[in-house]
Design an enzyme around this catalytic site. Structure first.
Site, PDB file in Angstrom:
ATOM      1  N   TYR A 188       0.831  -1.201   0.000  1.00 15.27           N
ATOM      2  CA  TYR A 188       0.000   0.000   0.000  1.00 15.27           C
ATOM      3  C   TYR A 188       0.866   1.252   0.000  1.00 15.27           C
ATOM      4  O   TYR A 188       2.089   1.186   0.213  1.00 15.27           O
ATOM      5  CB  TYR A 188      -0.953   0.001   1.205  1.00 15.27           C
ATOM      6  CG  TYR A 188      -0.297   0.373   2.520  1.00 15.27           C
ATOM      7  CD1 TYR A 188       0.532  -0.527   3.188  1.00 15.27           C
ATOM      8  CD2 TYR A 188      -0.492   1.631   3.090  1.00 15.27           C
ATOM      9  CE1 TYR A 188       1.140  -0.176   4.384  1.00 15.27           C
ATOM     10  CE2 TYR A 188       0.100   1.983   4.287  1.00 15.27           C
ATOM     11  CZ  TYR A 188       0.921   1.071   4.930  1.00 15.27           C
ATOM     12  OH  TYR A 188       1.530   1.421   6.102  1.00 15.27           O
ATOM     13  N   LYS A 202       6.551  -2.050   2.176  1.00 15.19           N
ATOM     14  CA  LYS A 202       5.352  -1.407   2.736  1.00 15.19           C
ATOM     15  C   LYS A 202       4.171  -2.359   2.569  1.00 15.19           C
ATOM     16  O   LYS A 202       3.267  -2.156   1.739  1.00 15.19           O
ATOM     17  CB  LYS A 202       5.104  -0.041   2.071  1.00 15.19           C
ATOM     18  CG  LYS A 202       4.203   0.866   2.904  1.00 15.19           C
ATOM     19  CD  LYS A 202       4.294   2.293   2.420  1.00 15.19           C
ATOM     20  CE  LYS A 202       3.245   3.195   3.050  1.00 15.19           C
ATOM     21  NZ  LYS A 202       3.378   3.418   4.482  1.00 15.19           N
TER      22      LYS A 202
HETATM   23  C1  PLP Z   1       6.636   1.938   9.574  1.00 17.01           C
HETATM   24  C2  PLP Z   1       6.677   3.266   8.900  1.00 17.01           C
HETATM   25  N1  PLP Z   1       7.823   3.945   8.861  1.00 17.01           N
HETATM   26  C3  PLP Z   1       7.896   5.153   8.269  1.00 17.01           C
HETATM   27  C4  PLP Z   1       6.789   5.751   7.703  1.00 17.01           C
HETATM   28  C5  PLP Z   1       6.907   7.091   7.049  1.00 17.01           C
HETATM   29  O1  PLP Z   1       6.844   6.956   5.642  1.00 17.01           O
HETATM   30  P1  PLP Z   1       6.359   8.128   4.701  1.00 17.01           P
HETATM   31  O2  PLP Z   1       7.243   9.294   4.991  1.00 17.01           O
HETATM   32  O3  PLP Z   1       6.566   7.594   3.322  1.00 17.01           O
HETATM   33  O4  PLP Z   1       4.935   8.391   5.019  1.00 17.01           O
HETATM   34  C6  PLP Z   1       5.569   5.068   7.706  1.00 17.01           C
HETATM   35  C7  PLP Z   1       4.381   5.671   7.100  1.00 17.01           C
HETATM   36  O5  PLP Z   1       3.311   5.134   7.089  1.00 17.01           O
HETATM   37  C8  PLP Z   1       5.502   3.781   8.315  1.00 17.01           C
HETATM   38  O6  PLP Z   1       4.353   3.095   8.365  1.00 17.01           O
END
Ligand code: PLP
Length: 285
Positions: A32, A149
């Site tokens: 996602y 992700k």
């Molecule tokens: C585990 C995790 N780390 C880091 C992030 C930050 O990612 P981003 O800056 O792409 O939103 C997210 C965002 O959902 C996350 O779920």
């Protein structure tokens, strides 16, 4: 009433249906993305779509060949172009049986789902207005593929809940060597003597798009040194400032970790400078 996208169709959320045999539902077998947008302007659209493609590749799938940018534009239009997060979800589709092995994508096409949700107004670089984060600290118990992700977020959900049930805003995680990985839904940055540090990318953390944009902005539009380096628990405890980053929060200043104040317990000057720079340049990404 929000309008969502499901497998080629736009429809009201309450009419959207997937099969209980969908591998996303049964196994969390999917990838996602969440892309922030303000008044119809997205932040980091290109990098978010690249990470979606890379995540799918990592699990043996290919990015479905649809007009993603057009889909997102249509969703934003149909949902009012306010302050919206765009959620994109690709699962390995609906099989006829519950069997672990990947099905042939020719007979089991991916399920593609997208919707928008309200997010807070654009963060502003203002110490009196910004939300100040109090967080828990815990040993990272998730799997060893945190760079993907995946929609299988139970490990993250359980870590978030540890903080949430204690009345806190997030949970910062460290590995068994005492090095910081990330937080349950954010990346972590630490400031010491004017230098900004964040853990290097590996399988222990998500390559956050906000992290990537912030590093790029600091390196190309400021004199602030920004380094990707292991951060120990001791360095976290002695930090001058700690920030969390994510698409919906941008830079979130942490003022307390596990009941102890970060430095003097106030939001620091580098947060102000960095959030100001982020606000200035983010739409270039
Ligand atoms: C585990 C995790 N780390 C880091 C992030 C930050 O990612 P981003 O800056 O792409 O939103 C997210 C965002 O959902 C996350 O779920």
């Amino acid at each position: 009433m929000s309008t969502v996208y499901l497998n080629g169709e736009f429809l009201p959320m309450h009419e959207a249906r997937i099969s209980p045999m969908d591998r996303g539902f049964l196994f969390g077998d999917g990838i996602y993305e969440v892309i922030p947008s303000y008044g119809g302007r997205t932040v980091g659209l290109g990098p978010h779509l690249t990470r979606l493609q890379q995540g799918l590749q990592a699990i043996g799938m290919v990015l479905p060949d649809i007009e993603w940018t057009h889909l997102i534009e249509q969703l934003l239009d149909q949902n009012g172009r306010g302050n919206l997060g765009v959620y994109l979800h690709v699962s390995r589709g609906t099989d006829t049986r519950r069997f672990h092995a990947y099905p042939d994508p020719k007979s089991v096409p991916a399920t593609i789902f997208a919707f928008t949700f309200d997010i807070p107004a654009e963060p502003v670089a203002d110490i009196s207005l910004c939300k100040k984060y109090r967080v828990a600290l815990s040993e990272d118990q998730r799997w060893r593929r945190c760079h993907i992700k995946s929609t299988a977020l139970l490990g993250n959900v359980m870590h978030f809940q540890e903080g949430y049930s204690a009345g806190l805003d997030e949970t910062i995680l460290h590995n068994s060597d005492g090095c910081i990985t990330e937080a349950s839904a954010c990346n972590v940055f630490v400031v010491k003597e004017g230098v900004v540090y964040t853990p290097p990318l590996d399988h222990q953390l998500l390559p956050g798009i906000t992290r990537q944009i912030l590093l790029d902005i600091l390196r190309n539009h400021s004199e602030i040194d920004a380094l990707e380096q292991m951060i120990t628990l001791e360095q976290l405890n002695n930090a001058d400032e700690v920030w969390l980053t994510s698409s919906s929060k941008e830079l979130a200043p942490v003022i307390e970790i596990a009941g102890k104040p970060v430095a003097n317990g106030e939001v620091g000057p580098l947060w102000l400078q960095a959030q100001r720079l982020f606000s200035q340049y983010k739409y270039q990404y």
